[in-house]
Design an enzyme around this catalytic site. Sequence first.
Site, mmCIF file in Angstrom:
data_model
loop_
_atom_site.group_PDB
_atom_site.id
_atom_site.type_symbol
_atom_site.label_atom_id
_atom_site.label_comp_id
_atom_site.label_asym_id
_atom_site.label_seq_id
_atom_site.Cartn_x
_atom_site.Cartn_y
_atom_site.Cartn_z
ATOM 1 C CG ASP A 13 8.139 5.217 -9.478
ATOM 2 O OD1 ASP A 13 7.524 4.493 -8.686
ATOM 3 O OD2 ASP A 13 9.348 5.486 -9.363
ATOM 4 C CE LYS A 16 4.491 -0.797 -12.627
ATOM 5 N NZ LYS A 16 5.438 0.316 -12.542
ATOM 6 N N GLY A 40 4.853 0.744 -5.299
ATOM 7 C CA GLY A 40 3.679 1.372 -4.717
ATOM 8 C C GLY A 40 2.828 1.910 -5.837
ATOM 9 C CG HIS A 41 0.635 -0.087 -8.312
ATOM 10 N ND1 HIS A 41 1.700 0.270 -9.079
ATOM 11 C CD2 HIS A 41 0.483 -1.407 -8.461
ATOM 12 C CE1 HIS A 41 2.177 -0.792 -9.672
ATOM 13 N NE2 HIS A 41 1.471 -1.831 -9.310
ATOM 14 C CD GLN A 222 9.805 -3.104 -8.414
ATOM 15 O OE1 GLN A 222 9.636 -4.230 -8.792
ATOM 16 N NE2 GLN A 222 9.544 -2.731 -7.193
HETATM 17 P P1 GDP Z 1 3.090 3.193 -10.524
HETATM 18 O O1 GDP Z 1 3.843 2.509 -9.455
HETATM 19 O O2 GDP Z 1 3.634 2.878 -11.876
HETATM 20 O O3 GDP Z 1 1.617 3.003 -10.413
HETATM 21 O O4 GDP Z 1 3.357 4.754 -10.387
HETATM 22 P P2 GDP Z 1 3.107 5.654 -9.088
HETATM 23 O O5 GDP Z 1 1.763 5.376 -8.567
HETATM 24 O O6 GDP Z 1 4.240 5.565 -8.163
HETATM 25 O O7 GDP Z 1 3.208 7.081 -9.730
HETATM 26 C C1 GDP Z 1 2.295 7.547 -10.549
HETATM 27 C C2 GDP Z 1 1.790 8.865 -9.978
HETATM 28 O O8 GDP Z 1 1.334 9.652 -11.019
HETATM 29 C C3 GDP Z 1 0.617 8.729 -9.056
HETATM 30 O O9 GDP Z 1 0.674 9.733 -8.092
HETATM 31 C C4 GDP Z 1 -0.586 8.919 -9.966
HETATM 32 O O10 GDP Z 1 -1.738 9.416 -9.316
HETATM 33 C C5 GDP Z 1 -0.057 9.927 -10.903
HETATM 34 N N1 GDP Z 1 -0.570 9.859 -12.256
HETATM 35 C C6 GDP Z 1 -0.862 8.761 -13.017
HETATM 36 N N2 GDP Z 1 -1.215 9.127 -14.255
HETATM 37 C C7 GDP Z 1 -1.140 10.481 -14.295
HETATM 38 C C8 GDP Z 1 -1.349 11.442 -15.328
HETATM 39 O O11 GDP Z 1 -1.662 11.126 -16.463
HETATM 40 N N3 GDP Z 1 -1.137 12.757 -14.991
HETATM 41 C C9 GDP Z 1 -0.762 13.158 -13.769
HETATM 42 N N4 GDP Z 1 -0.590 14.450 -13.543
HETATM 43 N N5 GDP Z 1 -0.548 12.273 -12.768
HETATM 44 C C10 GDP Z 1 -0.733 10.956 -13.043
#
Ligand code: GDP
Length: 425
Positions: A13, A16, A40-41, A222
């Site tokens: 999370d 990515k 989940g991205h 992950q």
């Molecule tokens: P992933 O699985 O690694 O892609 O992570 P997730 O998508 O589960 O979680 C990332 C969350 O953080 C998502 O809701 C993104 O929209 C949000 N997000 C990503 N980068 C940033 C950031 O720089 N600032 C903020 N406030 N939210 C972010």
Amino acid sequence: MSALVVVGAQWGDEGKGKVVDLYAPYADLVVRYAGGANAGHTLVVGGKKQILHLIPSGILHEQTRCIVGQGTVIDPAVFLKEIETLNERGVGTKGRLLVSQRAHVVLPHHKLIDELREKKSGGAIGTTKRGIGPCYEDKIARRGVRIGDLLDVDRLRTKLDANLECWRPVAEDLGGTLPSADDIATRYAELGEALRAYIGDAGAVIRASIEADEKILLEGAQGTMLDIDNGTYPFVTSSNAVAGGACAGAGIGPTHIRSAIGIAKAYTTRVGGGPFPTELQDETGQKLRDAGAEYGSTTGRPRRCGWLDLVALRHAVAVNGLNELAITKLDVLSVVPKLEVCVAYELDGERIAYPPYERLEEVQPIYEALEGWNEDLTACRTRDDLPPAAQRYLARIEQEVGCRVGVVSVGPDRQDTADLRDPFS
Ligand code: GDP
């Protein structure tokens, strides 16, 4: 030689999805190499939220082709649904998306077993109940059903019979009943037909791409601390999430990989059970959760939040051979006036710089206090635009873990990004 791996450097999370989305326009091919629909991205494009569980986020860029590699496990119904949702939003997938025929299939009883086990253990591991673990168990036990099998009904039926035989006593012991082989075969052969145009020899496509000297972005799922070998076992996922997993999971040699970029949040979160040395079970933790919207994109579960753990990050730099870090969610820290980062652990009265074997729940984090900035960062487009305290925060990370910080994300949207450059240059 222009393959690049993007890997989660913490407990998943890390954002990515957003970073791969930023890099994808520079890539010809994006390959997802591990995990399943438990990841989940979340992408935010033009204010619209899009969650992708299986399809690489590169699909949102018209000129980029995407592959779901052999190291992944696929729930074909979820995969089909993602294709349909993308198509409804005007994102074309035909001819741009391919799933490896060697990827393993998540079957209905994998989900059933996952659920029953979680129930029995009271959620000890905290899996997403998507059947990922049992599917990988079948893969390693050499009795799995692969995506290519969905296109041959007889082979599918034979494999299913053998597979169900192995799970029957397990299901009965857990108080569950397995679905019938007939029902699964009928449904999954239908799904196979619906996906026929998307199933193929991904290895051959990747090989051709390497030969043509194309730019390949290998996308992990992950994070490092959830890796089956390098993470906080047994509170881990069932695959190799680390950069090395890209080789086996995509079918690419290590000599083809040019660099590895680790994505890390400016603080730490973790979903599910397991040790988390810098966890904050107080008001500051709740502030981070609220400001960072730290609720799982797959399950909606609140994420555990805490200070940035540079011991875990140092480990990630080492085991992934990271050349660069991308720091996300720096903006979230604006809500906390005084910051702390964990620079080492104490265990048995000794200062340690790397996570210990087995005893992570016993360590005491050694913190260093850093000044906060209490300013909105979302308009910052370069590192120099950041308040001096935020610049010092990044410099401290670089110093402690021995890896430079490249891109810095200061908000969920594509444009909320500082220091973006071509990662292949
Ligand atoms: P992933 O699985 O690694 O892609 O992570 P997730 O998508 O589960 O979680 C990332 C969350 O953080 C998502 O809701 C993104 O929209 C949000 N997000 C990503 N980068 C940033 C950031 O720089 N600032 C903020 N406030 N939210 C972010």
